[in-house]
Structures are given as C-alpha cells and as structure tokens.
Scaffold this active site. Sequence first.
Site, PDB file in Angstrom:
ATOM      1  N   HIS A   1     -10.481  -6.729   9.675  1.00 30.14           N
ATOM      2  CA  HIS A   1     -11.097  -6.362   8.394  1.00 30.14           C
ATOM      3  C   HIS A   1     -12.396  -5.585   8.581  1.00 30.14           C
ATOM      4  O   HIS A   1     -13.220  -5.530   7.676  1.00 30.14           O
ATOM      5  CB  HIS A   1     -11.372  -7.616   7.557  1.00 30.14           C
TER       6      HIS A   1
ATOM      7  N   GLU B   1       0.812  -1.218   0.000  1.00 30.59           N
ATOM      8  CA  GLU B   1       0.000   0.000   0.000  1.00 30.59           C
ATOM      9  C   GLU B   1       0.841   1.261   0.000  1.00 30.59           C
ATOM     10  O   GLU B   1       0.533   2.236  -0.681  1.00 30.59           O
ATOM     11  CB  GLU B   1      -0.958  -0.002   1.204  1.00 30.59           C
TER      12      GLU B   1
END
Lengths: 327, 63
Positions: A129, A60
């Site tokens: 998540h 990322e």
Amino acid sequence: MTQMTYREAVRAALREAFQKDPRVFLMGEDVGRYGGGFACSKGLLEEFGPERVRDTPLSESTFVGAGIGAALGGLRPIVEVMTVNFSMLALDQIVNNAATLRHMSGGQVSVPLVVRMATGAGRRVAAQHSNSLEGWYAHIPGIRVLTPATVQDARFMLAAALRQPDPVFIFEHIMLYPQSGEVDETLGSVDIDRAAVRRKGKDVSLITYGGSLAKAMKAAERLAAEGTDAEVIDLRVLRPLDTPTTLESVSRTHRAVVIDEGWRTGSFAAEVSSQIMENGFYDLDGPVQRVCSAEVPIPYSGHLEDAALPQVETIVNTVRGLVSRHG
Amino acid sequence: VEKKDPIPLLTERLRDWGYLNDVELAEQEAGVAAEVAEAVVFAEAGPWEPVEDLLKDVSTPVT
C-alpha cells in the site's frame, strides 16, 4: 486567499466540476456512501445523487474500462482508483486502451478520461500500500501525468484536466491530504504544462514533485542556514515533461539534485537526470545527483520506512557533498 | 453489515449442526485470546529491527 486542506481542495474541485458540466461524473470504490478512501468525495453523493457519484465493485479493470467507454461515448468521467497500488489491476485498460485509442483509430476518437489516485508512502501501511509508481505512468505516450504537490494545484488541476481531450492521470500523495495551504480562488485555474519554481536560489537546483516537494523545501531552508542557496523546482507535470524550466534553472545554479520517492533504478529521477545530461551538460559544475527510495519493498516498521524514503537529512547531505566537491 | 459477517454466521451454523457447543466455543475463544496476548507481549518485548537490515530479504540468496 482561502485556507483549506489538500483534501478539501480536491473536494472543492470535484464539486465545481459537477456544477459546471452535467457530463461529469465520479466513479470508483467507496466514493459514494463511504465518501472516498481518503474522504475526498465526502458529501458529494448527497449533493449530486447516485447517478453522478457511483460506487463500483472492487474491480479496477472493469471500472477503468467503463470510464474509457463513457469518455468515448461523450461523458466526462472522473475515475477514482483508490491508490496507485490497486491501479496495477487496471494497467491493461490504461496502457492498451486509454493511451492507444487516439493513435490506433487514426485520430478518429479521443478518450477524455480523468483518473485520480493516491500514491506514495509514509503511512505505515507496508509494501503493498506504499508504492510510488507515477514514474511508470509517465513512461506511456498518449496520457498526461499530473502530480499536484500544493493545495492550490489540488484545487485547480482537476478543472484543467477535464478540459483535456485525452486521458489525464492525477497522482495525489497520501501524506498531502491533511496538509493545509492557501488557495487563491480568484485564479480559477492553473496550467498543466509547466513546472514551477517554488523557491528561488543560485547555488543548486532541487528538482522534485508531489510528496517530496515539502521535504525539498525544508532541506532548502536548512541549507540556507549554512549559506547554500537552493532553488526548488516542482515538476507538477511528469508527462509531457517541462524540461526547459529545469534546464534554465541548472544553467544558473550549475548543480542539480533530483528527489523522487520512486526506487532509484529506472526512476523518474533518472529521466530528469538524463534530460539534464543531454541538454545541460556544459552548465554543470558536478554530476547530477539523485535522492530516491531504497531498493526494497517499503517496510511496515516506521523507522525502516523512514530509512527507505527520501528524507530532508539525505537531501541536505547530498547537496553538501555536491557543493563541497566543486565549491 | 454484522448480519453478513462470516465469523458469527459460521459459528451459528456450526452450532445448529451440532459441531459446536457453548463450552467448546468459550474454550476456543479463550485459547485464541491467550495466544494473541502472548504474541503481543513477545512482539512488544522484542528489539526494533536494525536499520542495517533495511535491504534484507529482498531477494533469495543463491547458495
């Protein structure tokens, strides 16, 4: 009016962005061959080719950094960070570079970068998540934070974001993707400055955004059945925050409940509450209330996840308490 | 994709190197399957966690 899902609206927005501006490209994990972690970019690789729909490595920090560089270099990158959970790995690029370069260069360079990511809980995918961290991003000067809660906003906020000269972060709640809604294609665009009153009411203001909007609307319906007329405000843009819309509403309803899926302590709801206290205190008939997530990593087990998150029931009960105390 | 799957790759290599034969592999796989099946039965038979435990184990109690 066209009926489509939130996911289809995001895809239509991406397709339109590609068609309108050759400088626009999309990059992120699995956005190409796989069609996106939430299938938002399905078919776009085939339609626009690998130059404009780019699969990135699982890194990322690298690809958000590359997006900042591309934006500085004159392109209009749309970076998809699959979920806000993984954006933690790109925080340095976001906070220290994307948000600061305009200021630190004395206004010489801007970073016209758009970053999209999924946020929120509810899919039984456990703590790592299920975070709702858009409130953190709203803390950072130099960026704009959007939270499309309707299919209409999912369809048109991207185009507005791409017109911005500075970084824009779009948070798409994971539970919204399969939701269906109406889009007025003739509108062509939406503003990304103002909150929206989604339901008119006179007894209490329910102030929320993103994935919690539908819960607030359901709560308002239930409250209407027992004679409490709730107004529902969709903040839409967390930074810069449109406080006047909230204050105007509270000046008529005299009661405010802020619903936010973030954890209560240091939540975005706390900011909204402070704004009301600083600027609308004398309009209030009772203390501002918050409905937030329990202070726990979001549990895996379905019944515990439900218990940890804001629910229609908790919103209704909070409003009942507020109305009865001062009604 | 399956050609790159590390589990069959490792199995194959262990076989090539003589650390594993078909009988041992079948025994291991049956053993693992039984252990998983037992764990599933145990989990399915267990009660749901009480909602009162929602905030349990967020921090370590200081004794």
